[in-house]
Structure formats: structure tokens, C-alpha cells
Design a protein around this motif. Structure first.
Motif, PDB file in Angstrom:
ATOM      1  N   CYS A   9      -4.357   6.868  -2.366  1.00 48.36           N
ATOM      2  CA  CYS A   9      -3.419   5.748  -2.289  1.00 48.36           C
ATOM      3  C   CYS A   9      -3.397   5.017  -3.630  1.00 48.36           C
ATOM      4  O   CYS A   9      -4.105   5.387  -4.566  1.00 48.36           O
ATOM      5  CB  CYS A   9      -3.827   4.796  -1.159  1.00 48.36           C
ATOM      6  SG  CYS A   9      -5.361   3.908  -1.497  1.00 48.36           S
ATOM      7  N   ASN A  10      -2.582   3.959  -3.703  1.00 49.92           N
ATOM      8  CA  ASN A  10      -2.457   3.221  -4.960  1.00 49.92           C
ATOM      9  C   ASN A  10      -3.454   2.080  -5.089  1.00 49.92           C
ATOM     10  O   ASN A  10      -3.760   1.630  -6.191  1.00 49.92           O
ATOM     11  CB  ASN A  10      -1.039   2.668  -5.114  1.00 49.92           C
ATOM     12  CG  ASN A  10      -0.719   1.631  -4.049  1.00 49.92           C
ATOM     13  OD1 ASN A  10      -1.167   1.730  -2.913  1.00 49.92           O
ATOM     14  ND2 ASN A  10       0.090   0.630  -4.411  1.00 49.92           N
ATOM     15  N   ASP A  11      -4.002   1.572  -3.951  1.00 52.55           N
ATOM     16  CA  ASP A  11      -4.884   0.403  -4.017  1.00 52.55           C
ATOM     17  C   ASP A  11      -5.811   0.401  -2.801  1.00 52.55           C
ATOM     18  O   ASP A  11      -5.367   0.139  -1.676  1.00 52.55           O
ATOM     19  CB  ASP A  11      -4.043  -0.878  -4.041  1.00 52.55           C
ATOM     20  CG  ASP A  11      -4.877  -2.121  -4.367  1.00 52.55           C
ATOM     21  OD1 ASP A  11      -6.102  -2.080  -4.141  1.00 52.55           O
ATOM     22  OD2 ASP A  11      -4.303  -3.110  -4.845  1.00 52.55           O
ATOM     23  N   ILE A  12      -7.081   0.679  -3.048  1.00 56.45           N
ATOM     24  CA  ILE A  12      -8.050   0.754  -1.950  1.00 56.45           C
ATOM     25  C   ILE A  12      -8.149  -0.565  -1.198  1.00 56.45           C
ATOM     26  O   ILE A  12      -8.291  -0.600   0.025  1.00 56.45           O
ATOM     27  CB  ILE A  12      -9.446   1.161  -2.498  1.00 56.45           C
ATOM     28  CG1 ILE A  12      -9.413   2.615  -2.984  1.00 56.45           C
ATOM     29  CG2 ILE A  12     -10.532   0.982  -1.445  1.00 56.45           C
ATOM     30  CD1 ILE A  12     -10.704   3.075  -3.635  1.00 56.45           C
ATOM     31  N   ASP A  57      -0.659   2.774  -9.691  1.00 55.48           N
ATOM     32  CA  ASP A  57      -0.961   1.748  -8.719  1.00 55.48           C
ATOM     33  C   ASP A  57       0.060   0.603  -8.783  1.00 55.48           C
ATOM     34  O   ASP A  57      -0.187  -0.497  -8.348  1.00 55.48           O
ATOM     35  CB  ASP A  57      -2.380   1.202  -8.916  1.00 55.48           C
ATOM     36  CG  ASP A  57      -2.556   0.535 -10.279  1.00 55.48           C
ATOM     37  OD1 ASP A  57      -3.609  -0.077 -10.485  1.00 55.48           O
ATOM     38  OD2 ASP A  57      -1.632   0.638 -11.122  1.00 55.48           O
ATOM     39  N   ARG A  61      -9.300   7.010  -1.661  1.00 51.77           N
ATOM     40  CA  ARG A  61      -9.410   7.032  -3.126  1.00 51.77           C
ATOM     41  C   ARG A  61      -8.099   6.580  -3.749  1.00 51.77           C
ATOM     42  O   ARG A  61      -7.020   6.835  -3.203  1.00 51.77           O
ATOM     43  CB  ARG A  61      -9.738   8.442  -3.619  1.00 51.77           C
ATOM     44  CG  ARG A  61     -11.158   8.878  -3.289  1.00 51.77           C
ATOM     45  CD  ARG A  61     -11.472  10.232  -3.882  1.00 51.77           C
ATOM     46  NE  ARG A  61     -12.804  10.668  -3.517  1.00 51.77           N
ATOM     47  CZ  ARG A  61     -13.214  11.924  -3.538  1.00 51.77           C
ATOM     48  NH1 ARG A  61     -12.364  12.879  -3.924  1.00 51.77           N
ATOM     49  NH2 ARG A  61     -14.440  12.255  -3.207  1.00 51.77           N
ATOM     50  N   GLU A  62      -8.225   5.942  -4.926  1.00 52.33           N
ATOM     51  CA  GLU A  62      -7.016   5.546  -5.657  1.00 52.33           C
ATOM     52  C   GLU A  62      -6.560   6.702  -6.546  1.00 52.33           C
ATOM     53  O   GLU A  62      -7.355   7.471  -7.069  1.00 52.33           O
ATOM     54  CB  GLU A  62      -7.310   4.318  -6.529  1.00 52.33           C
ATOM     55  CG  GLU A  62      -7.498   3.055  -5.706  1.00 52.33           C
ATOM     56  CD  GLU A  62      -7.696   1.837  -6.595  1.00 52.33           C
ATOM     57  OE1 GLU A  62      -7.561   1.976  -7.825  1.00 52.33           O
ATOM     58  OE2 GLU A  62      -7.989   0.753  -6.035  1.00 52.33           O
ATOM     59  N   LYS A  63      -5.247   6.789  -6.725  1.00 51.48           N
ATOM     60  CA  LYS A  63      -4.694   7.872  -7.536  1.00 51.48           C
ATOM     61  C   LYS A  63      -3.652   7.304  -8.495  1.00 51.48           C
ATOM     62  O   LYS A  63      -2.701   6.678  -8.086  1.00 51.48           O
ATOM     63  CB  LYS A  63      -4.038   8.928  -6.637  1.00 51.48           C
ATOM     64  CG  LYS A  63      -3.270  10.005  -7.386  1.00 51.48           C
ATOM     65  CD  LYS A  63      -2.687  11.008  -6.389  1.00 51.48           C
ATOM     66  CE  LYS A  63      -1.878  12.083  -7.090  1.00 51.48           C
ATOM     67  NZ  LYS A  63      -0.529  11.627  -7.443  1.00 51.48           N
ATOM     68  N   LEU A  91       0.852  -1.193   0.000  1.00 52.20           N
ATOM     69  CA  LEU A  91       0.000   0.000   0.000  1.00 52.20           C
ATOM     70  C   LEU A  91       0.886   1.241   0.000  1.00 52.20           C
ATOM     71  O   LEU A  91       1.763   1.399   0.858  1.00 52.20           O
ATOM     72  CB  LEU A  91      -0.905   0.004   1.235  1.00 52.20           C
ATOM     73  CG  LEU A  91      -1.746   1.267   1.436  1.00 52.20           C
ATOM     74  CD1 LEU A  91      -2.772   1.416   0.307  1.00 52.20           C
ATOM     75  CD2 LEU A  91      -2.445   1.245   2.796  1.00 52.20           C
TER      76      LEU A  91
END
Length: 444
Positions: A403-406, A442, A437-439, A384
Motif C-alpha cells: 500500500c501507499n501508507d501503513i 505514497d 508494506r509500503e510501496k 489509503l
């Protein structure tokens, strides 16, 4: 703005509950363990053309019946009528206009509320039966709306008419001044009216040992050296298993509506009984609504105490209300006035915490420190990555974390971040809302 309230009333067996479920989009007979969820609800929040509405279902009205249960149903319907912004008056085209329909129409005309006549069971689309035209005799403004609650035809036209009649969105029900709105919620006979009377210094509200004395939500304004306040006294909320007539379910509805209008909720608990399952449900109303809250253990003067009593009660309260450990606890007595005046300072404090804003820079300093101390979780070689956090709203304080992965952002780590925010910034008395939220990137 508070959601407009739309009550569905009419004789028994005209299809009120069927229409209610159709407008709600599902069958409303829900049993959940989530705090605050009311079993077998008779209200439901829905949306039409971007406007939020609160629907209320009622039991059938038989105006001339002497049956005790039907008298309760009449009273229940009257409560709904008094509460509603718009009334949907349901009739049955297959039966035609009846004497009971006329009596109910008289009741509704006296209320002065906007009424939409809904002619149900017009199941053949495009073919309006001759009996439909009888309902013009009821004397309400506008054309009756022919619907089939079973199939859903005509319900769009019905909701369009309702939206024409509800208060406009630019009409704000809040006071023009900066008064803090305080909802006092709890079981019957927990001391809600008594504590408001003590805070006001006068007997403004009816106080009785009979549970359920307060049927309605009552607003009382006060201004003193602490500030300006509007206290909302709500009907006591009973355990649903003990509700024989559905009138008591309106107590829950009224409390829910009061909570929505409030800035702060005072949750009254009887110290002699401790936190019961129903207290947990009531507190859940405030928690789910994101309201700042204070827990008051009332009737503290009646408890036999030793040096460990307060600590034991505190542990028991927070064990029972584990989702609400942020709420400050006050041991008080509405009867003697013990510690009651401290509530004003506590109200001001928790409102201040709920309205607190934190800069993005300060938030990310705390976030980076938290990540350094406890590494984010990983799963099968995927890690994460938390990029940054920002505050988007107040009341309750709401934060968005990118974050990269919910899926890697486990509940336990979410709770860890929330605890770090509380440790640094306080937020005592208010729930915190974290949105993950993902940004972009990832990749590991």
C-alpha cells in the motif's frame, strides 16, 4: 527445526538469573494481557550469530538439603537437565570450588549432556583469579569460561561454546515420513491423556484424576485409515498464581515447545468449567505460534442439556476466545468416546486449510472486490491506496499487502480483508497472517 534448549544450572546465588537476563538482553519479569504470555517466565528465546536458542533459568540446586522447597528446586533443575540440549553449569569464582559444585557436577556427568562450565563473577576483565583453575577439577571437556554476568564480559565466548555443542541445523527433528504432529494442550485434568488413549483405542498414557500427572511431553505414533499422526501429550498448565514451586512453569515451557513442534493443536477445555482465563492463555500459545487449532469441549456427557445448550456454549466459547473464532469446536467425551473419532477428519481438514496456497491472481480479484465494496480508510485528505496482495508462506497462510501508507491501514480494515479471505477461501482452523508494506508512490 526446533530451537536448541540451553539450561542454566548451579548452586543458589551464583548468578544464574543475572546471566539469564544478560543473555536475554533484558530483565525477564513480564506481565502482559496478550494471550499466551506467561508471567515471570523462566524461559526466553534469544539469538546468537544467527542461531535461535531457547534459554531456561532454574532455581539453585542444594544437593543435600532436606528442605521441601529445595527438593522441588532440585527436581526442577533435573527437569531442565533432561530437557536441555546443552547445559551451562554456573559456579562462583569468589567462593571457589565447593562440595555442592562437585555433587552437581556428578549429576551433570551422569546426564550425558554437553556441559559448559561457566565461572561467574570474574569481574576484572583480563585478570583471571587463581581460583578459576580449580574448576578444571570438575572433569568436563573444554576450558571453563570466565564471565561476569553483571557486566556481560565473557558472555560472547560462552555463547560461542554453546553453539559449538548444540545440534546442527541440518538435523531435523521431524519424522522422516509425512505424519501430522498433533499437540494436545490444556489445563491439568482437562482430559488430554484420556482423549489420546481414546483415539489410539488403548491405554498408552497414564490417566489419573490427580492434576499434573503428566509432567513431560509424550509422543505417541499412530497410523490408521485417516493417515499418519504423532500425538504429543503435554503436561497440564496451571494458573500461574497457584504455582508454589517453579516446576509447574516447566509445564508451560513443555507445552510451548510441543506447540512449536506441532502442525495442529487440540485445545482441551473442561465443559463443566467452561473457558477460564487460563484456557484463554493456553489457547493463546497456539494462536501466537500460528498453528492450526481445534477446540474440544470435553466431558460433554456430564452436561445437562436442552435444545439451547449447544448454541449457548458455542457463543460463550467464542466470546472468551474472540481472537480464535476461526477454530472449529467439537463437543466430545473422552470417557464415553462420544464424537472423539471425528477429530481425525477435523485434524486433516485444518492441516489442509493451513497448507492452502492461493494464486496471486485470485487473491487480487478478492482484494479488488473487497475494496470496491468497502472503501479504504482516509485521514485528513490522505487516502489509503492498496496496490496488490500475494501469499508468501503456509502454516499459517501468510499474505503481504502493498500500500501507499501503513499508518492509514487501520486494524479494522485489516480485519475486514482477513474476513473477506476467509469468506472466499475458507481457512477454517488456521490463523491468517497479514503483513502490510509500503510501496513506491505514497502520494495521494
Amino acid at each position: 527445526m526446533a530451537k536448541p534448549i540451553v539450561a542454566i544450572v548451579g548452586r543458589p546465588n551464583v548468578g544464574k538469573s543475572t546471566l539469564f537476563n544478560k543473555l536475554a538482553g533484558k530483565r525477564i519479569a513480564i506481565v502482559e494481557d496478550t494471550p499466551g504470555v506467561t508471567r515471570d517466565r523462566i524461559y526466553y528465546e534469544t539469538e546468537w550469530n544467527g542461531r535461535q536458542l531457547m534459554l531456561i533459568d532454574t532455581g539453585g540446586i542444594e544437593p543435600k538439603s532436606d528442605s521441601a522447597m529445595l527438593k522441588y528446586m532440585r527436581l526442577q533443575a533435573q527437569i531442565a537437565i533432561d530437557t536441555a540440549d546443552v547445559i551451562v553449569f554456573m559456579t562462583d569464582v569468589t567462593v571457589g570450588l565447593t562440595a555442592d559444585d562437585r555433587d552437581i557436577a556428578t549429576l551433570l556427568l551422569k546426564s550425558g549432556k554437553p556441559v559448559v562450565v561457566c565461572v561467574n563473577k570474574a569481574d576484572n576483565v583480563g585478570d583471571v583469579p587463581p581460583e578459576y583453575y580449580e574448576f578444571y577439577e570438575l572433569g568436563f571437556d573444554g576450558d571453563p569460561i570466565a564471565v561476569s554476568s553483571l557486566h556481560g564480559s565473557g558472555t560472547g565466548d560462552l555463547l560461542d561454546r554453546v553453539l559449538e555443542l548444540v545440534p546442527q541445523e541440518d538435523v531435523d527433528e521431524k519424522e522422516e515420513d509425512d505424519a501430522i504432529r498433533v499437540a494436545v494442550i490444556g489445563k491439568p485434568n482437562a482430559g488430554k491423556s484420556s482423549i489420546i488413549n481414546r483415539l489410539l483405542g488403548e491405554n498408552r498414557l497414564i490417566v489419573s484424576d490427580i492434576p499434573g500427572t503428566t509432567r513431560d511431553a509424550i509422543d505417541t505414533r499412530v497410523e490408521n485409515e485417516f493417515g499418519k499422526y504423532v500425538f504429543i501429550d503435554t503436561a497440564g498448565i496451571r494458573r500461574q498464581s497457584k504455582v508454589d514451586d517453579r516446576i509447574e512453569k516447566f509445564s508451560v515451557l513443555r507445552a510451548k515447545l510441543a506447540v512449536e513442534r506441532a502442525d495442529v493443536c487440540i485445545i482441551m477445555v473442561d465443559s463443566g468449567e467452561g473457558v477460564t482465563e487460563q484456557d484463554e492463555k493456553i489457547a493463546g500459545l497456539a494462536h501466537e505460534a500460528g498453528k492450526a487449532s481445534i477446540i474440544v469441549m470435553n466431558k460433554w456427557d456430564l452436561i445437562e442439556k436442552d435444545s439451547k445448550t449447544t448454541a449457548k456454549f458455542t457463543k460463550d466459547v467464542y466470546d472468551s476466545l474472540s481472537y480464535m473464532t476461526y477454530a472449529p469446536l467439537l463437543f466430545a467425551s473422552a470417557m464415553t468416546g462420544q464424537r472423539v473419532e471425528r477429530l481425525y477428519e477435523m485434524i486433516n481438514s485444518v492441516v489442509g486449510q493451513a497448507r492452502k496456497r492461493v494464486t496471486t491472481g485470485m487473491l487480487n480479484d478478492v482484494l479488488n472486490d473487497a475494496i470496491t465494496r468497502v472503501q479504504p480508510p482516509s485521514d485528513k485528505g490522505r487516502y489509503l491506496k492498496i496496490y496488490y496482495m500475494t501469499q508468501t508462506e503456509i502454516q499459517p497462510p501468510t499474505f503481504v499487502i502493498f500500500c501507499n501508507d501503513i499508518e492509514l491501514f487501520h486494524f479494522s480494515y485489516r480485519r475486514y480483508i482477513e474476513n473477506q479471505l476467509r469468506e472466499v477461501f475458507g481457512f477454517e482452523g488456521t490463523p491468517i497472517k497479514l503483513i502490510i508494506r509500503e510501496k513506491g508512490d505514497d502520494k495521494v
